[in-house]
Design an enzyme around this catalytic site. Sequence first.
Site, mmCIF file in Angstrom:
data_model
loop_
_atom_site.group_PDB
_atom_site.id
_atom_site.type_symbol
_atom_site.label_atom_id
_atom_site.label_comp_id
_atom_site.label_asym_id
_atom_site.label_seq_id
_atom_site.Cartn_x
_atom_site.Cartn_y
_atom_site.Cartn_z
ATOM 1 N N GLU A 178 -20.095 1.059 -31.150
ATOM 2 C CA GLU A 178 -19.592 2.428 -31.217
ATOM 3 C C GLU A 178 -19.052 2.782 -29.838
ATOM 4 O O GLU A 178 -19.800 2.735 -28.856
ATOM 5 C CB GLU A 178 -20.724 3.404 -31.561
ATOM 6 C CG GLU A 178 -21.143 3.378 -33.009
ATOM 7 C CD GLU A 178 -22.212 4.425 -33.316
ATOM 8 O OE1 GLU A 178 -21.936 5.345 -34.091
ATOM 9 O OE2 GLU A 178 -23.338 4.305 -32.797
ATOM 10 N N VAL A 179 -17.788 3.126 -29.790
ATOM 11 C CA VAL A 179 -17.212 3.606 -28.530
ATOM 12 C C VAL A 179 -17.308 5.128 -28.582
ATOM 13 O O VAL A 179 -16.695 5.768 -29.440
ATOM 14 C CB VAL A 179 -15.754 3.122 -28.364
ATOM 15 C CG1 VAL A 179 -15.115 3.766 -27.137
ATOM 16 C CG2 VAL A 179 -15.715 1.595 -28.269
#
Length: 290
Positions: A159-160
Amino acid sequence: MTMLTADQIKTTAVLGAGTMGHGIAHVLAHSGIEVRLYDISASAVEKGLASVRANLDKGVEKGKVQAADRDAALARLSGSTKLDEAIAGVQCVIEAVPEKLELKQKLFADLGAKLGPEVLLATNTSSLPISRIASVTPRAERVVGMHFFNPVHIMALVEVVVTERSSQAAVATAVALGKRMGKEPIVVKDSPGFASSRLGVLLGLEAIRMVESGVASAEDIDKAMTLGYGHPMGPLKLSDLVGIDVRLSIAEYLEKEFGERFAAPALMREMVQRGELGKKSGKGFYDWKA
Ligand code: NAD
């Protein structure tokens, strides 16, 4: 100077050599990037490096990793207990120290002062607001979350996590770096529980409430999700693997942010009090002693 692109990242520092840090270092090194694995504890550095070696060896045994690729990855990996030595000349830092806001803030203030604005600064926090970590960092636009999953060399997701101040260039570099590491990046706004924990914990809490009210056994509730919905693992077994205590503290945090729907069931608290924490204690919803 503007943010470097992922292709320009040749050398990285991973801060914290524990469960997540050594996994992130493994994947970076295997992707052709030099890594310095830093920890305050020399034994943690040694243990982290040994775990990377062992996991790469296992990959070779299973035929998933070429022996030459393992050797090349290990040659790109070094350990350090000196922060300044670890971050000298790097183009990216990924932090994986314990989940304490003040600790992470102290590190990011230091990193922000010592590294140029072109260097990507990422934190692997699983629940702390990235904006609060970034708030103490000079040039906060280069700070993002890169939330990996355990075990990092196996799990495909990253997850960015993007704050209001993260620059588009930093987000693009983090996404491209995730892809370079062979991961599937998703871009998520900096909000409690990001995309993964918010949904995953809610499912786990409801499954616990179902055990509590006798809807079905833990095994059968898990089967409903694995066989009926195609989940690779049921929510109760997953809670056992993560740790019931760890999930309880995430639920308490999310309840503060989102209200009652994240309230922990009484059964969950009782299990934590009894020391039934899941796999790590030998008992949770399943018996792990065998
Ligand atoms: P861990 O306890 O296994 O490892 C943390 C390491 O950091 C230890 O080796 C410790 O010696 C070291 N450390 C402590 N203070 C330090 C400092 N000032 N500088 C450098 N190193 C320091 O923890 P972990 O499970 O790897 O978690 C690390 C981070 O990753 C946390 O923010 C956690 O929320 C997050 N995370 C964990 C998981 C998971 O499944 N364990 C998954 C996703 C994200």
